[in-house]
Design a protein around this motif. Structure first.
Motif, PDB file in Angstrom:
ATOM      1  N   THR A   1      -5.603  -8.214   3.172  1.00  0.00           N
ATOM      2  CA  THR A   1      -4.816  -7.145   3.775  1.00  0.00           C
ATOM      3  C   THR A   1      -5.734  -6.142   4.453  1.00  0.00           C
ATOM      4  O   THR A   1      -6.894  -5.967   4.056  1.00  0.00           O
ATOM      5  CB  THR A   1      -3.952  -6.415   2.729  1.00  0.00           C
ATOM      6  OG1 THR A   1      -4.785  -5.828   1.732  1.00  0.00           O
ATOM      7  CG2 THR A   1      -2.951  -7.358   2.086  1.00  0.00           C
ATOM      8  N   HIS A   2      -5.188  -5.509   5.485  1.00  0.00           N
ATOM      9  CA  HIS A   2      -5.856  -4.405   6.154  1.00  0.00           C
ATOM     10  C   HIS A   2      -4.939  -3.195   6.043  1.00  0.00           C
ATOM     11  O   HIS A   2      -3.742  -3.334   5.802  1.00  0.00           O
ATOM     12  CB  HIS A   2      -6.113  -4.730   7.622  1.00  0.00           C
ATOM     13  CG  HIS A   2      -7.192  -5.730   7.832  1.00  0.00           C
ATOM     14  ND1 HIS A   2      -7.563  -6.171   9.065  1.00  0.00           N
ATOM     15  CD2 HIS A   2      -7.999  -6.396   6.957  1.00  0.00           C
ATOM     16  CE1 HIS A   2      -8.547  -7.047   8.964  1.00  0.00           C
ATOM     17  NE2 HIS A   2      -8.819  -7.210   7.683  1.00  0.00           N
ATOM     18  N   MET A   3      -5.508  -2.026   6.231  1.00  0.00           N
ATOM     19  CA  MET A   3      -4.737  -0.797   6.141  1.00  0.00           C
ATOM     20  C   MET A   3      -5.135   0.144   7.260  1.00  0.00           C
ATOM     21  O   MET A   3      -6.232   0.028   7.821  1.00  0.00           O
ATOM     22  CB  MET A   3      -4.972  -0.127   4.786  1.00  0.00           C
ATOM     23  CG  MET A   3      -6.428   0.226   4.523  1.00  0.00           C
ATOM     24  SD  MET A   3      -6.697   0.872   2.868  1.00  0.00           S
ATOM     25  CE  MET A   3      -6.662   2.619   3.211  1.00  0.00           C
TER      26      MET A   3
ATOM     27  N   CYS B   1       0.237  -1.213   6.058  1.00  0.00           N
ATOM     28  CA  CYS B   1      -0.381  -2.451   5.591  1.00  0.00           C
ATOM     29  C   CYS B   1      -0.146  -3.569   6.597  1.00  0.00           C
ATOM     30  O   CYS B   1       0.949  -3.681   7.151  1.00  0.00           O
ATOM     31  CB  CYS B   1       0.214  -2.856   4.238  1.00  0.00           C
ATOM     32  SG  CYS B   1      -0.320  -4.478   3.646  1.00  0.00           S
TER      33      CYS B   1
ATOM     34  N   ILE C   1       0.862  -1.185   0.000  1.00  0.00           N
ATOM     35  CA  ILE C   1       0.000   0.000   0.000  1.00  0.00           C
ATOM     36  C   ILE C   1       0.898   1.235   0.000  1.00  0.00           C
ATOM     37  O   ILE C   1       1.883   1.280   0.751  1.00  0.00           O
ATOM     38  CB  ILE C   1      -0.932   0.005   1.231  1.00  0.00           C
ATOM     39  CG1 ILE C   1      -1.844  -1.236   1.214  1.00  0.00           C
ATOM     40  CG2 ILE C   1      -1.765   1.285   1.282  1.00  0.00           C
ATOM     41  CD1 ILE C   1      -2.699  -1.392   2.456  1.00  0.00           C
TER      42      ILE C   1
ATOM     43  N   HIS D   1      -8.821  -3.866   3.416  1.00  0.00           N
ATOM     44  CA  HIS D   1      -8.297  -3.292   2.185  1.00  0.00           C
ATOM     45  C   HIS D   1      -8.620  -4.216   1.011  1.00  0.00           C
ATOM     46  O   HIS D   1      -9.370  -3.855   0.126  1.00  0.00           O
ATOM     47  CB  HIS D   1      -6.785  -3.054   2.320  1.00  0.00           C
ATOM     48  CG  HIS D   1      -6.141  -2.569   1.077  1.00  0.00           C
ATOM     49  ND1 HIS D   1      -5.214  -3.323   0.390  1.00  0.00           N
ATOM     50  CD2 HIS D   1      -6.267  -1.417   0.380  1.00  0.00           C
ATOM     51  CE1 HIS D   1      -4.808  -2.640  -0.670  1.00  0.00           C
ATOM     52  NE2 HIS D   1      -5.421  -1.488  -0.701  1.00  0.00           N
TER      53      HIS D   1
END
Length: 161
Positions: free
Chosen positions: A57-59, A42, A36, A69
């Motif tokens: 994934t998360h952000m 990220c 990201i 994400h």
């Protein structure tokens, strides 16, 4: 953008060998450094590089809350050559309803002492491709690829004699 086929594409030459680029993709601690665009952080919740393996994934921004994400599933994995993932399936081939339906084909090819990194991103409709393009596809994916190149160069130089 190829509106008839609902595709977007981007390609960059990375000054690191395919093995280093692959390692930056395949190892969570390296992947989280480039996926990201900075300064957004990220977290790779799932990075199971095998057909049917989960990709999630998360952000977060400015130390805030982590939020989703990308969630998807790997369709094809050919180490140091090609990755294919989709957001239309989640881990274990389970159907999902993503906010943006896409399938991405990532290829790595040795070129001029480095790696030609190419991404072909197919969307469900031309409208979805246009929406993704307007969200900043070229800038966002281009920035991430640049960050990938930096991580891969560091990995390649760490292994050099």
């Amino acid at each position: 953008m190829n509106a008839l086929q609902a595709e977007l594409a981007i390609s960059r030459l990375i000054k690191a060998p395919p093995a280093a680029v692959w390692r930056a993709w395949a190892e969570r601690e390296h992947f989280e450094r480039w996926w990201i665009p900075h300064p957004i952080e990220c977290r790779a919740v799932k990075l199971d590089l095998r057909p049917g393996g989960g990709f999630e994934t998360h952000m977060r921004e400015d130390g805030g809350e982590w939020r989703p994400h990308v969630e998807g599933c790997f369709l094809a994995v050919e180490p140091e050559e090609r990755l294919v993932f989709t957001t239309m399936l989640s881990e274990g081939w389970r159907p999902s309803e993503p906010w943006l339906a896409l399938t991405a084909v990532i290829t790595l090819a040795a070129e001029d002492g480095g790696t030609r990194y190419s991404a072909r991103v197919m969307h469900k409709t031309p409208e979805d491709a246009r929406k993704h393009d307007e969200m900043g596809f070229e800038e966002g994916w281009g920035t991430a690829i640049g960050q990938l190149g930096e991580v891969a160069r560091i990995l390649a130089s760490a292994r050099a004699p």
